[in-house]
Design a protein around this motif. Structure first.
Motif, PDB file in Angstrom:
ATOM      1  N   ALA A 130       1.033  11.754   0.622  1.00  0.00           N
ATOM      2  CA  ALA A 130       1.727  12.819   1.356  1.00  0.00           C
ATOM      3  C   ALA A 130       2.947  13.347   0.599  1.00  0.00           C
ATOM      4  O   ALA A 130       3.995  13.578   1.173  1.00  0.00           O
ATOM      5  CB  ALA A 130       2.131  12.329   2.747  1.00  0.00           C
ATOM      6  N   GLY A 131       2.803  13.521  -0.716  1.00  0.00           N
ATOM      7  CA  GLY A 131       3.866  14.121  -1.515  1.00  0.00           C
ATOM      8  C   GLY A 131       4.971  13.180  -1.963  1.00  0.00           C
ATOM      9  O   GLY A 131       5.914  13.606  -2.619  1.00  0.00           O
ATOM     10  N   THR A 132       4.868  11.905  -1.590  1.00  0.00           N
ATOM     11  CA  THR A 132       5.874  10.931  -2.003  1.00  0.00           C
ATOM     12  C   THR A 132       5.240   9.848  -2.866  1.00  0.00           C
ATOM     13  O   THR A 132       4.017   9.674  -2.879  1.00  0.00           O
ATOM     14  CB  THR A 132       6.562  10.260  -0.792  1.00  0.00           C
ATOM     15  OG1 THR A 132       5.583   9.539  -0.044  1.00  0.00           O
ATOM     16  CG2 THR A 132       7.246  11.282   0.102  1.00  0.00           C
ATOM     17  N   VAL A 133       6.076   9.101  -3.578  1.00  0.00           N
ATOM     18  CA  VAL A 133       5.589   7.997  -4.392  1.00  0.00           C
ATOM     19  C   VAL A 133       5.024   6.943  -3.452  1.00  0.00           C
ATOM     20  O   VAL A 133       5.716   6.462  -2.555  1.00  0.00           O
ATOM     21  CB  VAL A 133       6.723   7.389  -5.256  1.00  0.00           C
ATOM     22  CG1 VAL A 133       6.203   6.194  -6.033  1.00  0.00           C
ATOM     23  CG2 VAL A 133       7.316   8.437  -6.190  1.00  0.00           C
ATOM     24  N   ASP A 134       3.756   6.600  -3.642  1.00  0.00           N
ATOM     25  CA  ASP A 134       3.115   5.586  -2.811  1.00  0.00           C
ATOM     26  C   ASP A 134       3.607   4.217  -3.246  1.00  0.00           C
ATOM     27  O   ASP A 134       3.639   3.909  -4.434  1.00  0.00           O
ATOM     28  CB  ASP A 134       1.595   5.676  -2.953  1.00  0.00           C
ATOM     29  CG  ASP A 134       0.864   4.913  -1.866  1.00  0.00           C
ATOM     30  OD1 ASP A 134       1.312   3.818  -1.487  1.00  0.00           O
ATOM     31  OD2 ASP A 134      -0.171   5.416  -1.402  1.00  0.00           O
ATOM     32  N   GLU A 135       3.970   3.389  -2.298  1.00  0.00           N
ATOM     33  CA  GLU A 135       4.511   2.064  -2.594  1.00  0.00           C
ATOM     34  C   GLU A 135       3.495   1.157  -3.275  1.00  0.00           C
ATOM     35  O   GLU A 135       3.860   0.251  -4.000  1.00  0.00           O
ATOM     36  CB  GLU A 135       5.023   1.419  -1.301  1.00  0.00           C
ATOM     37  CG  GLU A 135       5.667   0.059  -1.471  1.00  0.00           C
ATOM     38  CD  GLU A 135       6.926   0.070  -2.333  1.00  0.00           C
ATOM     39  OE1 GLU A 135       7.248  -0.994  -2.904  1.00  0.00           O
ATOM     40  OE2 GLU A 135       7.578   1.117  -2.453  1.00  0.00           O
ATOM     41  N   HIS A 136       2.221   1.369  -3.044  1.00  0.00           N
ATOM     42  CA  HIS A 136       1.216   0.473  -3.612  1.00  0.00           C
ATOM     43  C   HIS A 136       0.221   1.227  -4.470  1.00  0.00           C
ATOM     44  O   HIS A 136      -0.663   1.910  -3.968  1.00  0.00           O
ATOM     45  CB  HIS A 136       0.495  -0.307  -2.507  1.00  0.00           C
ATOM     46  CG  HIS A 136      -0.207  -1.509  -3.040  1.00  0.00           C
ATOM     47  ND1 HIS A 136      -1.355  -1.414  -3.772  1.00  0.00           N
ATOM     48  CD2 HIS A 136       0.101  -2.820  -2.980  1.00  0.00           C
ATOM     49  CE1 HIS A 136      -1.745  -2.635  -4.128  1.00  0.00           C
ATOM     50  NE2 HIS A 136      -0.879  -3.497  -3.658  1.00  0.00           N
ATOM     51  N   PHE A 137       0.374   1.093  -5.758  1.00  0.00           N
ATOM     52  CA  PHE A 137      -0.443   1.814  -6.734  1.00  0.00           C
ATOM     53  C   PHE A 137      -1.935   1.614  -6.519  1.00  0.00           C
ATOM     54  O   PHE A 137      -2.711   2.543  -6.616  1.00  0.00           O
ATOM     55  CB  PHE A 137       0.007   1.379  -8.143  1.00  0.00           C
ATOM     56  CG  PHE A 137      -1.088   1.078  -9.116  1.00  0.00           C
ATOM     57  CD1 PHE A 137      -1.590   2.085  -9.920  1.00  0.00           C
ATOM     58  CD2 PHE A 137      -1.608  -0.197  -9.234  1.00  0.00           C
ATOM     59  CE1 PHE A 137      -2.599   1.817 -10.830  1.00  0.00           C
ATOM     60  CE2 PHE A 137      -2.611  -0.467 -10.139  1.00  0.00           C
ATOM     61  CZ  PHE A 137      -3.108   0.544 -10.937  1.00  0.00           C
ATOM     62  N   GLY A 138      -2.379   0.406  -6.220  1.00  0.00           N
ATOM     63  CA  GLY A 138      -3.800   0.093  -6.139  1.00  0.00           C
ATOM     64  C   GLY A 138      -4.514   0.648  -4.927  1.00  0.00           C
ATOM     65  O   GLY A 138      -5.738   0.627  -4.871  1.00  0.00           O
ATOM     66  N   HIS A 139      -3.774   1.130  -3.944  1.00  0.00           N
ATOM     67  CA  HIS A 139      -4.392   1.667  -2.730  1.00  0.00           C
ATOM     68  C   HIS A 139      -3.825   3.030  -2.374  1.00  0.00           C
ATOM     69  O   HIS A 139      -3.799   3.417  -1.212  1.00  0.00           O
ATOM     70  CB  HIS A 139      -4.183   0.706  -1.553  1.00  0.00           C
ATOM     71  CG  HIS A 139      -4.939  -0.566  -1.700  1.00  0.00           C
ATOM     72  ND1 HIS A 139      -6.267  -0.689  -1.393  1.00  0.00           N
ATOM     73  CD2 HIS A 139      -4.551  -1.775  -2.164  1.00  0.00           C
ATOM     74  CE1 HIS A 139      -6.668  -1.917  -1.648  1.00  0.00           C
ATOM     75  NE2 HIS A 139      -5.636  -2.600  -2.116  1.00  0.00           N
ATOM     76  N   CYS A 140      -3.363   3.761  -3.372  1.00  0.00           N
ATOM     77  CA  CYS A 140      -2.729   5.053  -3.089  1.00  0.00           C
ATOM     78  C   CYS A 140      -3.771   6.083  -2.647  1.00  0.00           C
ATOM     79  O   CYS A 140      -4.958   5.962  -2.920  1.00  0.00           O
ATOM     80  CB  CYS A 140      -1.949   5.555  -4.299  1.00  0.00           C
ATOM     81  SG  CYS A 140      -2.950   6.002  -5.717  1.00  0.00           S
ATOM     82  N   GLU A 141      -3.261   7.089  -1.978  1.00  0.00           N
ATOM     83  CA  GLU A 141      -4.100   8.193  -1.506  1.00  0.00           C
ATOM     84  C   GLU A 141      -4.627   9.016  -2.677  1.00  0.00           C
ATOM     85  O   GLU A 141      -5.775   9.444  -2.704  1.00  0.00           O
ATOM     86  CB  GLU A 141      -3.248   9.053  -0.581  1.00  0.00           C
ATOM     87  CG  GLU A 141      -3.908  10.249   0.012  1.00  0.00           C
ATOM     88  CD  GLU A 141      -2.937  10.975   0.932  1.00  0.00           C
ATOM     89  OE1 GLU A 141      -2.899  10.629   2.128  1.00  0.00           O
ATOM     90  OE2 GLU A 141      -2.212  11.866   0.441  1.00  0.00           O
ATOM     91  N   SER A 142      -3.739   9.256  -3.654  1.00  0.00           N
ATOM     92  CA  SER A 142      -4.104  10.029  -4.841  1.00  0.00           C
ATOM     93  C   SER A 142      -3.099   9.742  -5.943  1.00  0.00           C
ATOM     94  O   SER A 142      -2.124   9.026  -5.741  1.00  0.00           O
ATOM     95  CB  SER A 142      -4.116  11.531  -4.531  1.00  0.00           C
ATOM     96  OG  SER A 142      -2.810  11.976  -4.219  1.00  0.00           O
TER      97      SER A 142
END
Length: 126
Positions: free
Chosen positions: A10-22
């Motif tokens: 959702a436009g922010t840095v995802d906390e978990h690289f291995g399960h990110c949205e994109s």
């Protein structure tokens, strides 16, 4: 040219690289100006158990800016020639700008615990 991947949700840095949205992938020229950007949706499996890292290598990614990740991912990314900077947060564009400004340094944060349903088991040789 340098390609930078940032796990995104959702436009922010995802906390978990291995399960990110994109992943938001930026291409930068020698002066660090963004020449292109694209989005990449990773496979649904954990990053270490999928073809995610070879895919990032094939895309030409040389740097990954992340919030957090397990030690196995850090090692595998490094072995693949991708430099990792952990500890980013907030909007993806702001994380990229912090790196460009030289104010984002790797915090060497490793993902050690997860909420219910997490299946990576980073501490088990994964």
């Amino acid at each position: 040219m340098l390609k930078i991947a940032i796990p995104t949700r959702a436009g922010t840095v995802d906390e978990h690289f291995g399960h990110c949205e994109s992943f938001t992938i930026y291409s930068l020229d020698d002066s660090k100006a963004v020449t292109a950007s694209e989005s990449f949706t990773p496979p649904p499996a954990c990053g270490c158990k999928s073809n995610l890292i070879p895919t990032l290598v094939d895309m030409g990614v040389g740097l990954l800016i992340a919030g957090n990740m397990g030690e196995g991912a850090v090692v595998r990314l490094g072995q693949a020639g991708i430099t990792v900077i952990r500890g980013a947060s907030g909007p993806v564009d702001a994380a990229l700008q912090a790196w460009k400004d030289g104010t984002l340094a790797d915090r060497q944060i490793l993902c050690m615990e997860h909420g219910a349903g997490h299946e990576c088991h980073h501490g088990e040789g994964h």
